[in-house]
Scaffold this active site. Structure first.
Site: not given
Ligand code: NAP
Ligand code: MG
Length: 500
Positions: A195, A249-251, A270, A304, A402
């Site tokens: 995805k 994200s960690t969340e 990761e 990250c 972060e």
């Molecule tokens: P994110 O919400 O963790 O998204 C990462 C992936 O997970 C996306 O494909 C996302 O879909 C998907 N996702 C979201 N909620 C999910 C769920 N409940 N079940 C399964 N998959 C789910 O990250 P983001 O919203 O793009 O960014 C938020 C924060 O995450 C950033 O501000 C940053 O701090 C952190 N981040 C970290 C990394 C890293 O490499 N460690 C990369 C990006 C972001 P969607 O595309 O629809 O959200």
């Protein structure tokens, strides 16, 4: 479909691809979402809609997982020789390399990063990853083991593909994250449902076309576009999926762990980071200034492992902060496709608001702005100026959380003992990476051992290679990407014991 606007700098092949009716890739066919729904893709440099992609939901996830399940259980893929598997992955690498310019352009348009950076970093690193992993296909093997239980046994291990793998990736390096995930899983002989991130689906969809062209059997790789809740969540929870590999994200990582509990699928993660860059008084100062600036500003801080906490020895603190602030002030902000661009916009309006919110919260809590600040001076696009904050304290949000944007907190240290600075550097819930800047070899190695993180860079930062394992201690994740280590994410070990 709404009226779409495309940057006139986009070349012919990219324009053709971007303006086509986008389809997902399921069971070797290009398909719309079962519901017929789609969602918009934005150009972060303007905020305009450039195209639409299908919105996968539970039914699409089901179809993709069934295709991957069938391809794993019945298909030719798992019976293919390791060498044939390796050759198919290598062919994909060749195709990707042939389309390097197009991918660099798509990545810039969709994510906002400078085209010049995508051309020398994102795309070549993705090509390398496929080639490196193509080589591993023929080198996955078990061991013969001497048993203490008695001499009349012959015992050995087999390393077998884990099965159907769900992969969920973020938007910061859309193509490269897809490569980090797909390449090792393919080398191990798994089948995959990938995805893509909602903000950046285009390079993954173009890659799906090349996957088809490379000749992977139907169902081996399935590529979905959709939202986290609508598509990611049912994928992570699916009973027929054996393993989920997530970057983000960690969340959300914690939600993935919960979703995976239903059938106890294996999980690797990761996640985020708050990585320290530590500059000692004996560092080569100009090199450390350039290096620590690039540690945070590369990819607009949307890494990250960004060096977002800059610890500098008090003797050289003012000099380094001034130097990094100068670098920040000189960075040319422009749309990614503009040849003069050194830093593009952040990926989305949401990310823009989040990062500006952090800068404002830092100032409210007493931080001082040495460079940048919350106002970009652009009347459109998600631009944030590279920002250096001083006068922070360890309890501030900007120091603990972060930010995932071009914002660094510079902090002086005076610790006479090494333990003092290690304690500060390790004072975080994360443990992804760190860099240390010094000419003292012994000190560099001592710090490398003392840091609780998966990567330590000495006199450099953000150096990646397909051969180097990458991943987190603590809340930065489970498991490693890349290198030989990543194979563990996609293999099971079977012990076979034969009584002779
Ligand atoms: P994110 O919400 O963790 O998204 C990462 C992936 O997970 C996306 O494909 C996302 O879909 C998907 N996702 C979201 N909620 C999910 C769920 N409940 N079940 C399964 N998959 C789910 O990250 P983001 O919203 O793009 O960014 C938020 C924060 O995450 C950033 O501000 C940053 O701090 C952190 N981040 C970290 C990394 C890293 O490499 N460690 C990369 C990006 C972001 P969607 O595309 O629809 O959200
Ligand atoms: Mg999200």
């Amino acid at each position: 479909m709404a009226t779409l606007t495309l940057d006139p700098r986009v070349s012919g092949p990219t324009a053709d691809f971007v303006s086509q009716r986008h389809q997902m890739y399921v069971d070797g066919r290009f398909v719309m979402a079962a519901s017929g729904s789609s969602f918009p893709v934005y150009n972060p440099a303007t905020g305009e809609v450039i195209t639409e992609v299908p919105e996968a939901e539970e039914e699409d996830v089901n179809r993709a997982v069934l295709a991957a399940r069938h391809a794993f259980d019945e298909g030719p893929w798992t019976r293919m020789s390791p060498s044939e598997r390796g050759r198919t992955i290598w062919k994909l690498a060749d195709l990707l390399e042939q389309h390097l310019e197009e991918f660099a352009e798509i990545e810039s348009l969709d994510n906002g990063k400078p085209r010049a950076v995508a051309r020398v970093a994102d795309v070549p690193l993705a090509v390398d990853m496929f080639r490196y992993m193509a080589g591993w296909s023929t080198k996955i093997s078990g061991k013969t083991l001497p048993l203490s239980a008695g001499r009349d046994f012959h015992a050995y291990t087999l390393r077998e593909p884990i099965g159907v793998v769900a992969q969920i990736i973020p938007w910061n390096f859309p193509l490269l994250m897809a490569a980090w995930k797909l390449a090792p899983a393919l080398a191990c002989g798994c089948t995959i449902v990938l995805k893509l991130a909602e903000q950046t689906p285009l390079s993954g969809l173009r890659l799906a076309q090349l996957i088809d062209e490379a000749g992977f059997p139907p169902g081996v790789v399935n590529v979905l576009t959709g939202y986290g809740e609508g598509a990611g969540a049912p994928l992570a929870a699916h009973e027929l999926v054996d393993k989920v590999a997530f970057t983000g994200s960690t969340e959300v990582g914690k939600l993935i762990v919960k979703a995976a509990a239903g059938n106890l699928k294996k999980v690797t993660l990761e996640l985020g980071g708050k990585s320290p860059a530590i500059v000692f008084a004996d560092a080569e100062i100009d090199h450390a200034i350039q290096g620590t600036a690039s540690a945070i500003f590369f990819n607009h801080g949307q890494c990250c492992c960004a060096g977002s906490r800059l610890y500098v020895h008090e003797k050289i603190f003012d000099q380094v902060v001034e130097g990094v602030s100068h670098v920040a002030g000189d960075i040319r902000l422009a749309p990614g496709l503009d040849p003069s661009c050194q830093m593009g916009p952040l990926v989305s309006d949401e990310q823009y608001r989040k990062v500006v919110g952090y800068i404002e919260s830092g100032v409210q809590e007493g931080a001082k702005i040495a460079a940048g600040g919350p106002v970009s001076g652009f009347d459109r696009g998600y631009f944030v100026r590279p920002t250096v904050l001083t006068n922070t304290n360890p309890s501030m949000k900007v120091v603990r959380e972060e930010i995932f944007g071009p914002v660094v907190c510079a902090v002086p240290f005076s610790d006479a003992e090494l333990e003092g600075i290690l304690k500060r550097a390790n004072d975080t819930a994360y443990g992804l990476a760190a860099s240390v800047w010094t000419r003292n070899l012994s000190l560099a190695h001592k710090v490398s051992r003392g840091i609780r993180a998966g990567t330590v860079w000495v006199n450099c930062h953000n150096v990646f290679d397909a051969s180097l394992p990458f991943g987190g201690y603590k809340q930065s994740g489970w498991g490693r990407e890349m290198g030989e280590e990543v194979l563990n994410n996609y293999l099971e070990t079977k012990a076979v014991t034969v009584a002779l």
